[in-house]
Write a protein that holds these residues in place. Structure first.
Motif, mmCIF file in Angstrom:
data_model
loop_
_atom_site.group_PDB
_atom_site.id
_atom_site.type_symbol
_atom_site.label_atom_id
_atom_site.label_comp_id
_atom_site.label_asym_id
_atom_site.label_seq_id
_atom_site.Cartn_x
_atom_site.Cartn_y
_atom_site.Cartn_z
ATOM 1 N N THR A 114 0.837 -1.206 0.000
ATOM 2 C CA THR A 114 0.000 0.000 0.000
ATOM 3 C C THR A 114 0.866 1.248 0.000
ATOM 4 O O THR A 114 1.847 1.334 0.745
ATOM 5 N N PHE A 115 0.481 2.200 -0.844
ATOM 6 C CA PHE A 115 1.130 3.513 -0.841
ATOM 7 C C PHE A 115 0.482 4.337 0.268
ATOM 8 O O PHE A 115 -0.575 4.911 0.098
ATOM 9 N N SER A 116 1.153 4.380 1.428
ATOM 10 C CA SER A 116 0.526 4.897 2.649
ATOM 11 C C SER A 116 0.821 6.378 2.856
ATOM 12 O O SER A 116 1.395 6.788 3.868
ATOM 13 N N MET A 176 -5.033 8.844 -2.326
ATOM 14 C CA MET A 176 -3.733 8.730 -1.685
ATOM 15 C C MET A 176 -2.707 9.654 -2.331
ATOM 16 O O MET A 176 -1.616 9.863 -1.800
ATOM 17 N N LEU A 177 -3.060 10.218 -3.499
ATOM 18 C CA LEU A 177 -2.131 11.055 -4.246
ATOM 19 C C LEU A 177 -2.545 12.518 -4.288
ATOM 20 O O LEU A 177 -1.706 13.402 -4.446
ATOM 21 N N SER A 178 -3.815 12.769 -4.147
ATOM 22 C CA SER A 178 -4.353 14.111 -4.382
ATOM 23 C C SER A 178 -3.805 15.159 -3.412
ATOM 24 O O SER A 178 -3.780 16.347 -3.741
ATOM 25 N N GLY A 188 -7.206 5.808 -11.341
ATOM 26 C CA GLY A 188 -6.924 6.981 -10.510
ATOM 27 C C GLY A 188 -5.450 7.329 -10.539
ATOM 28 O O GLY A 188 -5.063 8.495 -10.689
ATOM 29 N N LEU A 189 -4.567 6.311 -10.383
ATOM 30 C CA LEU A 189 -3.121 6.539 -10.438
ATOM 31 C C LEU A 189 -2.699 6.989 -11.831
ATOM 32 O O LEU A 189 -1.953 7.961 -11.981
#
Length: 681
Positions: free
Chosen positions: A554-556, A582-584, A607-608
């Motif tokens: 997971t990209f936490s 997780m990126l926004s 999304g990514l």
């Protein structure tokens, strides 16, 4: 004291004890196919400012026999090394009137004719390394107004008289290493006004007289390199009244011969070391007596050996500021040493000390830097061996086979000024209580690759209130001990690579809360599986986080309190899908590295993929950020992938029309069926 040579064009010396080797100077560069002829554009990395595009080119190793005509006249730097020119004709580079730097290394040049560089008025550096020069015309170097650097390394020279002096008045650097020069006799017109670096290393000079170098009395701050010459005699006081920055007589067999010729000389640095496995006379008690009549600040005796070591051996070294005794087979320094009150830096690396007390530290009361790296025997830290070094700021004991089961209070007692301590790559240390109780001003502590244990109930660093950088990489300490970092309120940089958390998880309640001012945190290769939701919420100032080479799925990003201007390295993990939320929140100058992860390039990960293309400026190592699934896109770079997920408007209308038609037809059929059924009643 900084080196006086202006190192603008990557000129530097390399000590190569091999007559078949040469000084080799190349601009730091990479190549890109360019628009001009057979040459490449070169992006340089040496210290030039305001470098304009399309003015630096390399044609290295292309087998060319002439200068390409399509090179623009604006070219300032040209690397033409490893081609085939054979001779340099009159105004051969005439079109390149802006040329500043020219590298002709190993172009098989034998002849340099009159006015070869006559049209290159701005030329400052010419590199002719590795060409067997049979002829140099009288005006070979005439033309450039400010020629500063000339490299004639390994060109077959046998005498300085062979070098034409016209056009060399402004020379700062002259490299003549790896030739067959037998005499230092300088020609009457030899340039001395701006000369800063003169290199004769690896020649066959055996005798030096006062008349040979009389012209050097006109220089100031000169670096003279005679390393690798078998100097057997120097006329006494030959170097008298000449002020050098550095004198290098490395690998000369007899040190006393050199010192006799240097009587009344002045130099900042004197290099009298040798090479491993090179025959040199051992230094006896009287051999260093000549230093008493030489003004020198820094003496290096690397790879020399001593016989009958006694206090008299060092009696003329009391005025030194720096002394390098690396790899001199020392097991101890003699008792009764006179105090070396001026000495601030001492290097005793690669020797055979069994105990730190054997270095007789009381003889160096003003020492600020001490290096005992790579000691050949297991080094016992002893008790209070360095107590007299109250001014010591930098101590390096790395790779010295140190093993201590009660460290490090009494061992470093009295070191109240210590700021930098390196104990990396040793065996093991058991840290007691306040492990560095007297080192309260410590700012940098490196314990990497040394097995660390502690029996303290509180943190072993609790008194290090000034510590800013701590390296615990691959030290095997227990990161589940929540008080391990207690007291480190000033800690800015923490490296914990290669240490393992319980169950591969960083919990919310962890040891990092003891260091709230952390800005840089490295947790690479820690076998991490998960990071709990608020694991780093106490670290409000975090700017750089390395979580590479783990097993995270997971990209936490949500575990970090501040995602503005942060660097997150998640390379080499097992992340496949990253939700857009997780990126926004990554904003400002934030950068992420997702390379070498098994990323899916499917609609499940749209999304990514969408965010990635919109924020390519926030991506590090995009060339290695590639798709893993589906197989049809495996290896494709994320920024090149185009997916069509969902339905277009036309497809929706068509689908709706078909559904409506099916409903109408079905309704009609039902009506007809019922109508026929009731007609028979």
């Amino acid at each position: 004291m900084p080196h006086p040579v202006k190192n603008s064009y990557c000129f530097h010396r390399t000590h190569i004890p091999d007559r078949n080797s040469a000084l080799y100077c190349k601009s730091c560069s990479f190549k890109q196919i360019g628009p001009h002829s057979a040459c490449f554009r070169k992006k340089t990395c040496h210290p030039l400012t305001n470098l304009i595009a399309n003015r630096s080119y390399t044609c290295e190793g292309l087998g060319l026999t002439e200068i390409p005509g399509k090179l623009p006249f604006t070219t300032k730097e040209l690397d033409f090394s490893f081609n085939l020119l054979y001779s340099l004709q009159h105004s051969m580079f005439g079109k390149l009137t802006d040329l500043v730097y020219l590298d002709l290394t190993r172009c098989q040049i034998n002849w340099v004719y009159d006015g070869a560089f006559e049209s290159n008025l701005h030329l400052e550096a010419i590199v002719l390394t590795g060409n067997n020069l049979l002829f140099l015309a009288y005006t070979a170097f005439k033309g450039p107004r400010f020629l500063k650097h000339l490299d004639l390394t390994q060109t077959g020279l046998t005498s300085l008289k062979f070098i034409p002096m016209q056009g060399l008045d402004n020379l700062e650097t002259l490299l003549l290493g790896n030739n067959y020069i037998q005499s230092l006799e300088l020609p009457p017109q030899f340039p001395t006004r701006n000369l800063r670096y003169l290199d004769f290393q690896m020649n066959i000079i055996q005798r030096i007289s006062a008349t040979d170098i009389m012209l050097l009395k006109q220089t100031k701050n000169l670096t003279l390199n005679l390393m690798g010459n078998s100097v057997m005699h120097i006329e006494p006081r030959t170097f008298m009244s000449i002020f050098f920055y550095s004198l290098d007589f490395g690998s000369c067999a007899d040190v006393s011969v050199i010192l006799e010729g240097l009587q009344d000389a002045k130099t900042v640095i004197l290099r009298l070391g040798t090479f491993l496995d090179t025959h040199a006379l051992p230094i006896g008690p009287a051999m260093l007596q000549g230093i008493c009549n030489i003004s020198v600040d820094y003496l290096t005796l690397q790879y020399r050996t001593f016989e009958q070591l006694c206090s008299d051996t060092f009696q003329c070294l009391t005025k030194l500021q720096k002394l390098d005794l690396t790899h001199t087979s020392l097991a101890e320094l003699p008792t009764g040493l006179l105090e070396m009150e001026a000495l601030t830096e001492l290097n005793l690396s690669e020797n055979k000390f069994e105990c730190l007390c054997k270095i007789m530290s009381s003889a160096f009361p003003h020492l600020t830097h001490l290096y005992i790296r790579e000691n050949r025997k297991s080094l016992d830290l002893g008790s209070g061996c360095l107590e007299s070094l109250s001014k010591l700021q930098h101590l390096d004991l790395s790779r010295s086979l140190i093993e201590s089961l009660g460290c490090c209070g009494k061992e470093f007692r009295g070191l109240s000024s210590l700021q930098h301590l390196n104990l990396s790559y040793n065996n093991q240390l058991l840290l007691d209580g306040k492990a560095f109780s007297d080192c309260t001003n410590l700012k940098v502590l490196d314990l990497s690759f040394t097995s660390i244990f502690t029996n303290a109930s509180q943190g072993p660093f609790s008194n290090l209130r000034c510590l800013q950088s701590l390296n615990l990489s691959f030290s095997g300490f227990d990161p589940n001990f929540k008080h391990f970092l207690q007291g480190l309120e000033s800690l800015i940089v923490l490296s914990m690579n290669g240490n393992y958390f319980e169950s591969g998880t960083i919990p919310n309640d962890n040891l990092f809360q003891q260091a709230p001012n952390l800005e840089v945190l490295s947790l690479s290769s820690c076998k991490l599986l998960t990071i709990q939701a608020k694991a780093f919420f106490a670290l409000r100032k975090l700017k750089h986080v390395d979580l590479s080479l783990n097993n995270l799925i997971t990209f936490s990003s949500g575990a970090f309190p501040n995602l503005k201007n942060i660097y997150l390295n998640f390379a080499n993990n097992n992340i496949s899908i990253i939700p857009r939320d997780m990126l926004s929140n990554l904003s400002g100058q934030s950068v992420i590295n997702l390379s070498y992860n098994p990323l899916e390039c499917t609609c499940s990960n749209i999304g990514l993929l969408t965010w990635y293309k919109q924020n390519i400026d926030k991506i590090e190592d995009s060339e290695e950020t590639v798709c893993s699934k589906p197989k049809s896109l495996a290896g494709a770079k994320l920024f090149s992938v185009n997916l069509f997920c969902g339905y277009s408007t036309s497809r929706v209308i068509l689908f709706s029309f078909v559904v409506a038609a099916v409903i109408v037809v079905t309704f009609i059929l039902i009506v007809k069926f019922l109508k026929r059924k009731y007609e028979h009643i």
